[in-house]
Design an enzyme around this catalytic site. Structure first.
Site, PDB file in Angstrom:
ATOM      1  N   HIS A 122       0.749  -1.189  -0.016  1.00 28.35           N
ATOM      2  CA  HIS A 122       0.013  -0.111   0.151  1.00 28.35           C
ATOM      3  C   HIS A 122       0.909   1.310   0.158  1.00 28.35           C
ATOM      4  O   HIS A 122       0.402   2.367  -0.536  1.00 28.35           O
ATOM      5  CB  HIS A 122      -1.056  -0.119   1.465  1.00 28.35           C
ATOM      6  N   HIS A 172       5.760   6.479   6.613  1.00 30.64           N
ATOM      7  CA  HIS A 172       5.460   6.137   5.204  1.00 30.64           C
ATOM      8  C   HIS A 172       4.966   7.173   4.436  1.00 30.64           C
ATOM      9  O   HIS A 172       4.854   8.457   5.150  1.00 30.64           O
ATOM     10  CB  HIS A 172       4.496   4.924   5.153  1.00 30.64           C
ATOM     11  N   HIS A 195       2.350   8.767   1.168  1.00 33.89           N
ATOM     12  CA  HIS A 195       1.297   8.581   0.064  1.00 33.89           C
ATOM     13  C   HIS A 195       1.529   9.665  -0.998  1.00 33.89           C
ATOM     14  O   HIS A 195       1.840  10.793  -0.763  1.00 33.89           O
ATOM     15  CB  HIS A 195      -0.157   9.103   0.851  1.00 33.89           C
ATOM     16  N   GLU A 226      -3.037  13.145   1.230  1.00 32.58           N
ATOM     17  CA  GLU A 226      -4.081  12.930   1.943  1.00 32.58           C
ATOM     18  C   GLU A 226      -5.007  13.932   2.128  1.00 32.58           C
ATOM     19  O   GLU A 226      -6.229  14.084   1.854  1.00 32.58           O
ATOM     20  CB  GLU A 226      -4.094  11.822   2.787  1.00 32.58           C
ATOM     21  N   HIS A 235       3.926  10.634   6.334  1.00 33.96           N
ATOM     22  CA  HIS A 235       3.174  10.228   7.916  1.00 33.96           C
ATOM     23  C   HIS A 235       4.177   9.611   8.813  1.00 33.96           C
ATOM     24  O   HIS A 235       4.717   8.510   8.369  1.00 33.96           O
ATOM     25  CB  HIS A 235       2.256   9.313   7.665  1.00 33.96           C
ATOM     26  N   THR A 245      -6.109   6.672   7.559  1.00 34.50           N
ATOM     27  CA  THR A 245      -6.782   7.138   6.334  1.00 34.50           C
ATOM     28  C   THR A 245      -6.763   5.735   5.367  1.00 34.50           C
ATOM     29  O   THR A 245      -7.199   5.901   4.256  1.00 34.50           O
ATOM     30  CB  THR A 245      -5.850   7.928   5.624  1.00 34.50           C
ATOM     31  N   THR A 246      -6.324   4.537   5.915  1.00 35.74           N
ATOM     32  CA  THR A 246      -6.625   3.409   5.188  1.00 35.74           C
ATOM     33  C   THR A 246      -7.172   2.429   6.055  1.00 35.74           C
ATOM     34  O   THR A 246      -7.313   2.480   7.369  1.00 35.74           O
ATOM     35  CB  THR A 246      -5.232   2.716   4.636  1.00 35.74           C
TER      36      THR A 246
END
Ligand code: MIZ
Ligand code: ZN
Length: 258
Positions: free
Chosen positions: A62, A92, A94, A104, A117, A196-197
């Protein structure tokens, strides 16, 4: 079919397996600076990271994630909007399919090409996994990336990407200091939100830095060489940008069918 970012398993569909998606404190949000209230009780962030706690870098299917040893308090967050001490567990990113989207959170509707994040857990709980589902369990520091000059600190991560191109790959990654990825000014917005996931737990005190860090367009392109897919499967380029609402979906549909 596990969750992902495609029309058939993406953010619009997560509620089917994770009903908390319709919860009261779901992230991400659009941050509207003009509507944010100033809170004089908030303290400056106190982040202290020990590079020797850095363990490895992983493609988890992801995102790309750097994981830290969290058996001591040597990499931790205190003050800011939180009380107590939260240990760094991982960081990690996004990002999107192009430089015009990927973050995000958005700021008055503005999308950044990526968002970092840094995930910390509350040491009032025994472990990260126990903390992850508690309302005060996690504190995530978000840092926006904007297109600018080459970022030499980010490059150290990108240089490891070729060995973790596909899902499930990981490699040792030592002595990286995450504070080199923080902006000079640590002014922040904060609100109570969620992962957020999936599993979308409403357990995150969000701390979003106002000042972005930079990455070059070429460095952003390197993120897009990572794959969602495992070795041997059809290559599926990793992009974690969310299409957050129907009209964006509609506009995508209209443009592709016109
Ligand atoms: C138990 C748990 C599971 C996951 C996917 N995450 C990551 C979810 C996430 C990524 N970016 C924001 N939230 C966390 C932090 C904890
Ligand atoms: Zn994240």
């Amino acid at each position: 079919m596990s969750w992902g970012y495609k029309p058939n398993n993406g953010p619009q569909k997560w509620v089917e397996n994770f009903p908390i998606a319709d919860g009261v404190r779901q992230s991400p949000i659009d941050i509207v600076p003009g509507q944010a209230s100033y809170d004089a009780g908030l303290k400056p962030l106190d982040l202290k990271y020990d590079p020797s706690t850095c363990l490895d870098i992983l493609n988890n299917g992801h995102s790309v994630q750097v994981t830290f040893a969290d058996d001591t308090d040597s990499s931790r967050l205190t003050d800011g909007p939180i009380s107590g001490l939260y240990r760094l567990k991982q960081f990690h990113f996004h990002w999107g399919a192009s430089d015009d989207k990927g973050s995000e959170h958005t700021v008055a509707g503005t999308k950044y090409p990526a968002e970092l994040h840094l995930v910390h857990w509350n040491t009032k709980y025994a472990s990260f996994s126990e903390a992850a589902s508690k309302p005060d369990g996690l504190a995530v520091v978000g840092v926006f990336l904007k297109i600018g000059g080459e970022n030499p600190n980010l490059q150290k991560l990108l240089d490891a990407f070729d060995t973790i191109k596909s899902k499930g790959k990981q490699t040792s990654f030592a002595n990286f200091d995450p504070s080199t990825l923080l902006p000079g000014c640590l002014d922040y917005w904060t609100y109570d939100g969620s992962l957020t996931t999936p599993p979308l737990y409403e357990s995150v005190t969000w701390i979003v830095c106002k000042e972005p860090i930079t990455a070059s367009s070429g460095q952003m392109a390197k993120f897009r060489t990572l794959l969602f897919s495992a070795d041997g499967a059809a290559p599926d380029c990793m992009k974690t940008a969310r299409v957050k609402n129907e009209d964006e979906l509609l506009s995508k549909w209209c443009s592709s069918s016109s």
